[in-house]
Design a protein around this motif. Structure first.
Motif, short mmCIF file in Angstrom:
data_model
loop_
_atom_site.label_atom_id
_atom_site.label_comp_id
_atom_site.label_asym_id
_atom_site.label_seq_id
_atom_site.Cartn_x
_atom_site.Cartn_y
_atom_site.Cartn_z
N ALA A 207 -4.78 5.53 -9.00
CA ALA A 207 -4.25 4.88 -10.19
C ALA A 207 -2.83 4.40 -9.92
CB ALA A 207 -4.26 5.85 -11.36
N GLY A 208 -2.45 3.31 -10.58
CA GLY A 208 -1.06 2.88 -10.49
C GLY A 208 -0.83 1.47 -10.02
N ALA A 209 -1.86 0.63 -9.95
CA ALA A 209 -1.66 -0.76 -9.54
C ALA A 209 -0.92 -1.53 -10.62
CB ALA A 209 -3.00 -1.42 -9.25
N ARG A 210 -0.05 -2.42 -10.21
CA ARG A 210 0.63 -3.31 -11.14
C ARG A 210 -0.27 -4.50 -11.45
NH1 ARG A 210 4.61 -1.97 -7.32
NH2 ARG A 210 4.22 -3.94 -6.23
N MET B 103 0.82 -1.20 0.00
CA MET B 103 0.00 0.00 0.00
C MET B 103 0.86 1.25 0.00
SD MET B 103 -2.93 -1.29 2.64
CE MET B 103 -3.74 0.30 2.73
N THR B 104 1.88 1.25 -0.85
CA THR B 104 2.74 2.42 -0.97
C THR B 104 2.05 3.48 -1.79
OG1 THR B 104 3.81 1.46 -2.88
CG2 THR B 104 4.83 1.05 -0.74
N ASN B 105 2.58 4.71 -1.78
CA ASN B 105 1.90 5.82 -2.42
C ASN B 105 2.53 6.29 -3.71
OD1 ASN B 105 -0.20 6.18 -0.52
ND2 ASN B 105 1.31 6.98 0.91
N ALA B 106 3.67 5.71 -4.12
CA ALA B 106 4.32 6.15 -5.35
C ALA B 106 3.45 5.83 -6.55
CB ALA B 106 5.68 5.46 -5.49
N MET B 107 3.29 6.81 -7.44
CA MET B 107 2.47 6.63 -8.63
C MET B 107 3.32 6.76 -9.87
SD MET B 107 -1.01 8.73 -7.84
CE MET B 107 -1.54 8.39 -9.52
N PRO B 108 3.04 5.94 -10.88
CA PRO B 108 3.79 6.05 -12.12
C PRO B 108 3.43 7.33 -12.85
CG PRO B 108 1.97 4.54 -12.41
CD PRO B 108 2.01 4.90 -10.96
N SER B 109 4.36 7.89 -13.58
CA SER B 109 4.07 9.07 -14.37
C SER B 109 3.35 8.67 -15.65
CB SER B 109 5.37 9.81 -14.72
OG SER B 109 6.14 9.01 -15.60
N ASP B 110 2.71 9.67 -16.30
CA ASP B 110 2.00 9.39 -17.53
C ASP B 110 2.94 8.85 -18.61
OD1 ASP B 110 -0.16 10.27 -16.26
OD2 ASP B 110 -0.46 12.11 -17.44
N GLN C 103 -2.37 6.82 -19.63
CA GLN C 103 -3.50 7.08 -18.75
C GLN C 103 -4.57 6.01 -18.85
OE1 GLN C 103 -5.95 10.63 -19.45
NE2 GLN C 103 -5.51 11.24 -17.38
N LEU C 104 -4.86 5.54 -20.06
CA LEU C 104 -5.91 4.56 -20.24
C LEU C 104 -5.53 3.20 -19.66
CD1 LEU C 104 -7.23 5.41 -23.79
CD2 LEU C 104 -8.25 5.95 -21.59
N ALA C 105 -4.28 3.00 -19.29
CA ALA C 105 -3.85 1.73 -18.71
C ALA C 105 -3.85 1.77 -17.19
CB ALA C 105 -2.45 1.36 -19.21
N PHE C 106 -4.25 2.90 -16.59
CA PHE C 106 -4.26 2.99 -15.14
C PHE C 106 -5.19 1.94 -14.55
CE2 PHE C 106 -3.05 7.76 -14.85
CZ PHE C 106 -1.71 7.41 -14.92
N ARG C 107 -4.76 1.34 -13.46
CA ARG C 107 -5.58 0.40 -12.72
C ARG C 107 -5.64 0.86 -11.27
NH1 ARG C 107 -3.56 -4.11 -12.00
NH2 ARG C 107 -5.49 -5.28 -11.81
N SER C 108 -6.71 0.53 -10.58
CA SER C 108 -6.96 1.06 -9.24
C SER C 108 -6.28 0.23 -8.16
CB SER C 108 -8.48 1.07 -8.96
OG SER C 108 -9.18 1.70 -9.98
N ARG C 109 -5.73 0.94 -7.19
CA ARG C 109 -5.21 0.29 -5.99
C ARG C 109 -5.73 1.02 -4.77
NH1 ARG C 109 0.38 2.54 -4.60
NH2 ARG C 109 0.36 4.59 -5.57
N LEU C 110 -5.87 0.29 -3.70
CA LEU C 110 -6.37 0.86 -2.45
C LEU C 110 -5.19 1.28 -1.59
CD1 LEU C 110 -9.29 -0.65 -0.40
CD2 LEU C 110 -7.29 0.28 0.74
N THR C 111 -5.14 2.57 -1.24
CA THR C 111 -3.98 3.09 -0.51
C THR C 111 -4.30 3.60 0.89
OG1 THR C 111 -4.26 5.30 -1.45
CG2 THR C 111 -2.85 3.75 -2.65
N GLY C 112 -5.58 3.69 1.25
CA GLY C 112 -5.92 4.19 2.57
C GLY C 112 -7.30 3.75 2.99
#
Length: 333
Positions: free
Chosen positions: A183-186, A1-8, A13-22
Protein backbone atom coordinates in the motif's frame (compact mmCIF):
# COMPACT_ATOMS: atom_id res chain seq x y z
CA UNK A 1 10.34 1.65 -6.01
CA UNK A 2 11.13 3.07 -2.59
CA UNK A 3 9.84 1.39 0.55
CA UNK A 4 8.55 4.31 2.64
CA UNK A 5 4.85 3.90 3.44
CA UNK A 6 2.43 6.59 4.52
CA UNK A 7 0.96 6.29 7.99
CA UNK A 8 -2.75 5.73 8.53
CA UNK A 9 -3.01 9.32 9.79
CA UNK A 10 -1.70 10.66 6.48
CA UNK A 11 -3.65 8.36 4.15
CA UNK A 12 -6.92 6.69 5.22
CA UNK A 13 -6.77 2.93 4.93
CA UNK A 14 -9.52 2.77 2.32
CA UNK A 15 -7.51 5.12 0.10
CA UNK A 16 -4.49 2.82 -0.09
CA UNK A 17 -3.34 2.02 -3.61
CA UNK A 18 -0.94 -0.74 -4.63
CA UNK A 19 2.64 -0.27 -5.71
CA UNK A 20 5.19 -2.85 -6.76
CA UNK A 21 8.29 -2.75 -4.56
CA UNK A 22 10.12 -6.01 -5.27
CA UNK A 23 10.55 -8.72 -7.90
CA UNK A 24 12.10 -12.17 -7.86
CA UNK A 25 12.40 -15.31 -9.94
CA UNK A 26 13.48 -18.94 -9.83
CA UNK A 27 14.25 -21.45 -12.58
CA UNK A 28 15.06 -25.16 -12.32
CA UNK A 29 18.69 -26.06 -12.87
CA UNK A 30 18.07 -28.50 -15.73
CA UNK A 31 17.96 -26.94 -19.21
CA UNK A 32 16.45 -28.91 -22.10
CA UNK A 33 17.21 -27.59 -25.58
CA UNK A 34 15.27 -28.14 -28.77
CA UNK A 35 18.08 -30.41 -29.95
CA UNK A 36 17.66 -32.49 -26.80
CA UNK A 37 13.99 -32.99 -27.68
CA UNK A 38 14.83 -33.77 -31.30
CA UNK A 39 16.81 -36.79 -30.11
CA UNK A 40 13.57 -38.50 -29.00
CA UNK A 41 10.83 -36.76 -30.98
CA UNK A 42 10.09 -36.22 -34.66
CA UNK A 43 11.01 -32.55 -34.49
CA UNK A 44 13.96 -30.19 -34.92
CA UNK A 45 15.32 -26.96 -33.52
CA UNK A 46 14.30 -25.17 -36.72
CA UNK A 47 10.73 -26.55 -36.58
CA UNK A 48 10.23 -25.40 -32.99
CA UNK A 49 11.91 -21.99 -33.36
CA UNK A 50 10.06 -21.14 -36.56
CA UNK A 51 6.63 -21.83 -35.06
CA UNK A 52 7.14 -20.62 -31.49
CA UNK A 53 10.41 -18.72 -31.01
CA UNK A 54 11.45 -21.24 -28.32
CA UNK A 55 15.03 -22.46 -28.13
CA UNK A 56 15.16 -24.09 -24.70
CA UNK A 57 13.27 -24.53 -21.46
CA UNK A 58 14.00 -25.28 -17.77
CA UNK A 59 12.62 -28.54 -16.41
CA UNK A 60 12.17 -29.36 -12.71
CA UNK A 61 13.94 -32.46 -11.43
CA UNK A 62 14.78 -34.09 -8.13
CA UNK A 63 13.45 -32.09 -5.19
CA UNK A 64 12.41 -29.12 -7.33
CA UNK A 65 8.66 -28.57 -7.29
CA UNK A 66 6.04 -25.82 -7.21
CA UNK A 67 6.61 -25.03 -3.54
CA UNK A 68 10.40 -24.94 -3.73
CA UNK A 69 10.42 -22.74 -6.85
CA UNK A 70 7.73 -20.42 -5.47
CA UNK A 71 9.58 -20.08 -2.17
CA UNK A 72 12.86 -19.23 -3.91
CA UNK A 73 11.14 -16.58 -6.04
CA UNK A 74 9.37 -15.13 -3.00
CA UNK A 75 12.62 -14.90 -1.04
CA UNK A 76 14.25 -13.05 -3.92
CA UNK A 77 11.31 -10.61 -4.15
CA UNK A 78 11.39 -9.98 -0.40
CA UNK A 79 15.11 -9.24 -0.59
CA UNK A 80 14.60 -6.86 -3.50
CA UNK A 81 11.82 -5.05 -1.64
CA UNK A 82 13.95 -4.97 1.55
CA UNK A 83 11.13 -6.36 3.70
CA UNK A 84 10.93 -9.41 5.94
CA UNK A 85 8.54 -12.32 5.61
CA UNK A 86 7.07 -11.25 8.95
CA UNK A 87 5.99 -7.98 7.30
CA UNK A 88 3.78 -9.80 4.78
CA UNK A 89 0.00 -10.01 5.30
CA UNK A 90 -0.86 -12.48 2.53
CA UNK A 91 0.51 -14.77 -0.15
CA UNK A 92 -1.42 -15.30 -3.38
CA UNK A 93 -0.09 -17.97 -5.75
CA UNK A 94 -1.19 -18.32 -9.36
CA UNK A 95 -0.68 -21.90 -10.52
CA UNK A 96 -2.30 -24.69 -12.51
CA UNK A 97 0.26 -27.24 -11.34
CA UNK A 98 0.23 -27.43 -7.53
CA UNK A 99 2.16 -30.24 -5.87
CA UNK A 100 -0.99 -31.23 -3.97
CA UNK A 101 -4.70 -30.61 -4.39
CA UNK A 102 -4.47 -29.13 -0.90
CA UNK A 103 -2.95 -27.60 1.15
CA UNK A 104 -2.37 -24.80 -1.33
CA UNK A 105 1.06 -23.86 -2.62
CA UNK A 106 0.55 -20.49 -0.90
CA UNK A 107 0.33 -21.90 2.62
CA UNK A 108 3.26 -24.24 1.97
CA UNK A 109 5.28 -21.17 0.96
CA UNK A 110 4.02 -19.35 4.04
CA UNK A 111 5.44 -22.16 6.19
CA UNK A 112 8.71 -22.28 4.25
CA UNK A 113 9.19 -18.54 4.79
CA UNK A 114 8.62 -18.95 8.53
CA UNK A 115 5.53 -16.76 8.59
CA UNK A 116 3.33 -17.11 11.66
CA UNK A 117 0.62 -14.65 10.63
CA UNK A 118 -1.41 -13.63 7.60
CA UNK A 119 -3.15 -15.88 5.09
CA UNK A 120 -2.59 -17.50 1.71
CA UNK A 121 -4.45 -19.12 -1.15
CA UNK A 122 -4.00 -20.22 -4.76
CA UNK A 123 -5.63 -18.84 -7.90
CA UNK A 124 -6.24 -21.08 -10.92
CA UNK A 125 -6.64 -19.25 -14.23
CA UNK A 126 -4.00 -21.08 -16.32
CA UNK A 127 -1.66 -18.74 -18.22
CA UNK A 128 -3.71 -15.70 -17.13
CA UNK A 129 -3.25 -16.62 -13.48
CA UNK A 130 -0.70 -13.94 -12.63
CA UNK A 131 -2.95 -11.17 -13.97
CA UNK A 132 -5.86 -12.60 -11.96
CA UNK A 133 -3.69 -12.82 -8.83
CA UNK A 134 -2.39 -9.25 -9.24
CA UNK A 135 -5.96 -8.00 -9.61
CA UNK A 136 -7.01 -9.87 -6.46
CA UNK A 137 -4.08 -8.57 -4.42
CA UNK A 138 -4.66 -5.03 -5.64
CA UNK A 139 -8.32 -5.18 -4.60
CA UNK A 140 -7.34 -6.41 -1.13
CA UNK A 141 -4.84 -3.62 -0.67
CA UNK A 142 -7.24 -0.97 -1.94
CA UNK A 143 -9.90 -2.21 0.49
CA UNK A 144 -7.48 -2.10 3.42
CA UNK A 145 -7.63 -5.85 4.04
CA UNK A 146 -3.85 -6.14 3.59
CA UNK A 147 -0.89 -3.77 3.32
CA UNK A 148 1.78 -6.09 1.90
CA UNK A 149 1.12 -9.09 -0.33
CA UNK A 150 3.46 -11.44 -2.16
CA UNK A 151 2.02 -12.47 -5.54
CA UNK A 152 3.65 -15.53 -7.10
CA UNK A 153 3.23 -17.28 -10.43
CA UNK A 154 4.65 -20.82 -10.46
CA UNK A 155 4.30 -23.81 -12.79
CA UNK A 156 5.76 -27.30 -13.22
CA UNK A 157 4.03 -28.15 -16.48
CA UNK A 158 6.69 -30.74 -17.26
CA UNK A 159 4.89 -33.14 -14.91
CA UNK A 160 1.63 -33.14 -16.84
CA UNK A 161 2.87 -33.08 -20.45
CA UNK A 162 2.67 -35.95 -22.90
CA UNK A 163 6.33 -36.15 -23.82
CA UNK A 164 5.50 -38.10 -26.99
CA UNK A 165 3.31 -35.28 -28.35
CA UNK A 166 5.54 -32.84 -30.20
CA UNK A 167 2.66 -30.38 -30.65
CA UNK A 168 2.50 -29.65 -26.91
CA UNK A 169 5.56 -30.88 -25.01
CA UNK A 170 7.96 -28.57 -26.85
CA UNK A 171 5.99 -25.50 -25.78
CA UNK A 172 6.27 -25.47 -21.99
CA UNK A 173 8.82 -25.01 -19.23
CA UNK A 174 8.94 -24.75 -15.44
CA UNK A 175 9.68 -21.78 -13.21
CA UNK A 176 8.41 -19.19 -10.75
CA UNK A 177 8.25 -15.42 -10.54
CA UNK A 178 7.13 -13.22 -7.64
CA UNK A 179 6.38 -9.60 -6.81
CA UNK A 180 5.80 -7.72 -3.57
CA UNK A 181 2.86 -5.32 -3.58
CA UNK A 182 2.52 -2.69 -0.87
CA UNK A 183 0.00 0.00 0.00
CA UNK A 184 1.09 3.58 -0.52
CA UNK A 185 1.21 4.42 -4.23
CA UNK A 186 0.66 8.06 -5.14
CA UNK A 187 -1.79 9.12 -7.84
CA UNK A 188 -0.55 8.01 -11.25
CA UNK A 189 1.77 5.38 -9.76
CA UNK A 190 1.49 1.71 -8.87
CA UNK A 191 -1.20 -0.54 -10.29
CA UNK A 192 -3.32 1.76 -12.41
CA UNK A 193 -5.87 -0.81 -13.59
CA UNK A 194 -6.51 -4.50 -14.15
CA UNK A 195 -8.97 -6.09 -16.56
CA UNK A 196 -10.15 -9.70 -16.31
CA UNK A 197 -12.20 -11.80 -18.74
CA UNK A 198 -13.24 -15.42 -19.29
CA UNK A 199 -15.38 -17.46 -21.66
CA UNK A 200 -16.06 -20.96 -20.35
CA UNK A 201 -17.66 -21.97 -23.65
CA UNK A 202 -14.11 -22.20 -25.02
CA UNK A 203 -12.80 -24.39 -22.22
CA UNK A 204 -12.20 -27.43 -24.40
CA UNK A 205 -9.67 -25.59 -26.57
CA UNK A 206 -7.00 -25.89 -23.87
CA UNK A 207 -7.35 -28.12 -20.81
CA UNK A 208 -5.79 -30.80 -18.62
CA UNK A 209 -7.49 -33.98 -17.45
CA UNK A 210 -6.94 -34.53 -13.73
CA UNK A 211 -4.29 -32.81 -11.63
CA UNK A 212 -0.60 -33.04 -10.88
CA UNK A 213 0.10 -35.66 -8.21
CA UNK A 214 -3.32 -37.34 -8.52
CA UNK A 215 -3.89 -40.89 -9.75
CA UNK A 216 -6.48 -39.91 -12.35
CA UNK A 217 -5.21 -41.83 -15.38
CA UNK A 218 -4.58 -39.69 -18.44
CA UNK A 219 -3.22 -36.52 -16.86
CA UNK A 220 -1.95 -34.55 -19.81
CA UNK A 221 -2.42 -31.17 -21.45
CA UNK A 222 -4.67 -31.07 -24.51
CA UNK A 223 -4.71 -28.10 -26.87
CA UNK A 224 -6.27 -26.99 -30.13
CA UNK A 225 -3.32 -24.79 -31.01
CA UNK A 226 -4.80 -23.16 -34.10
CA UNK A 227 -7.97 -22.04 -32.30
CA UNK A 228 -6.12 -20.89 -29.17
CA UNK A 229 -3.82 -18.79 -31.37
CA UNK A 230 -6.81 -17.23 -33.16
CA UNK A 231 -8.59 -16.31 -29.94
CA UNK A 232 -5.37 -15.01 -28.38
CA UNK A 233 -4.89 -12.46 -31.14
CA UNK A 234 -8.47 -11.18 -30.83
CA UNK A 235 -8.89 -11.18 -27.04
CA UNK A 236 -5.44 -9.87 -26.14
CA UNK A 237 -5.82 -6.97 -28.55
CA UNK A 238 -9.15 -6.09 -26.92
CA UNK A 239 -7.69 -6.35 -23.39
CA UNK A 240 -4.76 -4.12 -24.32
CA UNK A 241 -7.06 -1.51 -25.86
CA UNK A 242 -9.34 -1.66 -22.80
CA UNK A 243 -6.50 -0.96 -20.39
CA UNK A 244 -5.14 1.98 -22.36
CA UNK A 245 -8.50 3.55 -23.10
CA UNK A 246 -9.56 3.48 -19.44
CA UNK A 247 -6.47 5.50 -18.51
CA UNK A 248 -6.69 7.83 -21.52
CA UNK A 249 -3.40 6.45 -22.91
CA UNK A 250 -2.12 4.98 -26.15
CA UNK A 251 0.77 2.79 -27.24
CA UNK A 252 3.17 5.75 -27.30
CA UNK A 253 2.75 6.15 -23.54
CA UNK A 254 3.88 2.58 -22.80
CA UNK A 255 7.57 2.15 -22.00
CA UNK A 256 7.42 -1.65 -21.74
CA UNK A 257 5.22 -4.49 -22.90
CA UNK A 258 5.69 -7.48 -20.57
CA UNK A 259 3.47 -10.13 -22.16
CA UNK A 260 2.68 -13.72 -21.39
CA UNK A 261 5.43 -15.72 -23.05
CA UNK A 262 3.50 -18.29 -25.09
CA UNK A 263 4.48 -17.70 -28.69
CA UNK A 264 6.81 -15.16 -30.28
CA UNK A 265 4.38 -14.50 -33.12
CA UNK A 266 1.65 -13.47 -30.67
CA UNK A 267 4.10 -11.25 -28.77
CA UNK A 268 5.24 -9.59 -32.01
CA UNK A 269 1.61 -9.02 -33.01
CA UNK A 270 0.82 -7.20 -29.77
CA UNK A 271 3.98 -5.08 -30.08
CA UNK A 272 3.03 -4.04 -33.61
CA UNK A 273 -0.48 -3.13 -32.47
CA UNK A 274 1.07 -0.78 -29.90
CA UNK A 275 3.71 0.45 -32.38
CA UNK A 276 6.40 -0.62 -29.91
CA UNK A 277 9.89 -1.41 -31.23
CA UNK A 278 11.37 -4.79 -30.26
CA UNK A 279 13.71 -3.18 -27.73
CA UNK A 280 10.68 -2.12 -25.64
CA UNK A 281 9.21 -5.63 -25.44
CA UNK A 282 10.46 -8.06 -22.79
CA UNK A 283 10.93 -11.49 -24.38
CA UNK A 284 11.99 -14.62 -22.49
CA UNK A 285 10.07 -17.27 -24.44
CA UNK A 286 13.24 -18.16 -26.34
CA UNK A 287 14.96 -19.29 -23.12
CA UNK A 288 12.08 -20.14 -20.75
CA UNK A 289 9.42 -21.42 -23.19
CA UNK A 290 5.85 -21.03 -21.91
CA UNK A 291 5.91 -21.08 -18.12
CA UNK A 292 2.21 -20.22 -17.99
CA UNK A 293 1.33 -18.19 -14.85
CA UNK A 294 5.05 -17.76 -14.10
CA UNK A 295 5.97 -16.21 -17.43
CA UNK A 296 5.03 -12.56 -16.79
CA UNK A 297 6.68 -12.25 -13.34
CA UNK A 298 9.77 -14.10 -14.63
CA UNK A 299 10.06 -11.67 -17.54
CA UNK A 300 9.42 -8.69 -15.26
CA UNK A 301 12.08 -9.89 -12.82
CA UNK A 302 14.64 -10.21 -15.58
CA UNK A 303 13.99 -6.76 -17.05
CA UNK A 304 13.97 -4.98 -13.68
CA UNK A 305 17.11 -6.72 -12.44
CA UNK A 306 19.11 -6.03 -15.62
CA UNK A 307 18.15 -2.35 -15.51
CA UNK A 308 15.94 -2.12 -18.57
CA UNK A 309 12.78 -1.33 -16.59
CA UNK A 310 13.28 1.71 -14.36
CA UNK A 311 11.32 3.68 -11.81
CA UNK A 312 8.36 5.62 -13.29
CA UNK A 313 8.21 3.39 -16.38
CA UNK A 314 4.72 2.46 -17.56
CA UNK A 315 4.36 -1.32 -17.99
CA UNK A 316 1.59 -3.10 -19.86
CA UNK A 317 1.01 -6.80 -19.11
CA UNK A 318 -1.35 -9.16 -20.93
CA UNK A 319 -2.07 -12.89 -20.96
CA UNK A 320 -4.50 -15.52 -22.26
CA UNK A 321 -4.87 -19.09 -21.04
CA UNK A 322 -7.09 -22.10 -20.65
CA UNK A 323 -10.64 -21.43 -19.63
CA UNK A 324 -10.45 -19.45 -21.80
CA UNK A 325 -9.26 -16.69 -19.50
CA UNK A 326 -7.52 -13.47 -20.43
CA UNK A 327 -6.67 -10.10 -19.01
CA UNK A 328 -4.37 -7.08 -18.85
CA UNK A 329 -2.78 -4.80 -16.25
CA UNK A 330 -1.15 -1.38 -16.31
CA UNK A 331 1.53 -0.63 -13.72
CA UNK A 332 3.76 2.41 -13.24
CA UNK A 333 6.78 1.67 -11.08
Amino acid sequence: MTNAMPSDSIMPQLAFRSRLTGVGGALPQQVVTNNDLAERLDTSDEWIRTRTGIGQRHIASGDENAVSLATEAAQAALGHAAVEASDIDAIIVATSTPDQVFPSVAVRVQAALGMERGFGFDVSAACSGFIYAIATADAMIRSGQAKRIIVIGVEVFSRLLDWTDRSTCVLFGDGAGAVVLEAGARDGEGILSTHLHADGRLGDLLYVNGAVGCATGDVALKMNGREVFRHAIVHLAAAVDEALEEQGLNGNDVQWLVPHQANLRIIDGMAKRLALPPERVVVTVDRHANTSAASIPLALNEAVKDGRIKENDLILMEALGGGLTWGSALIRL
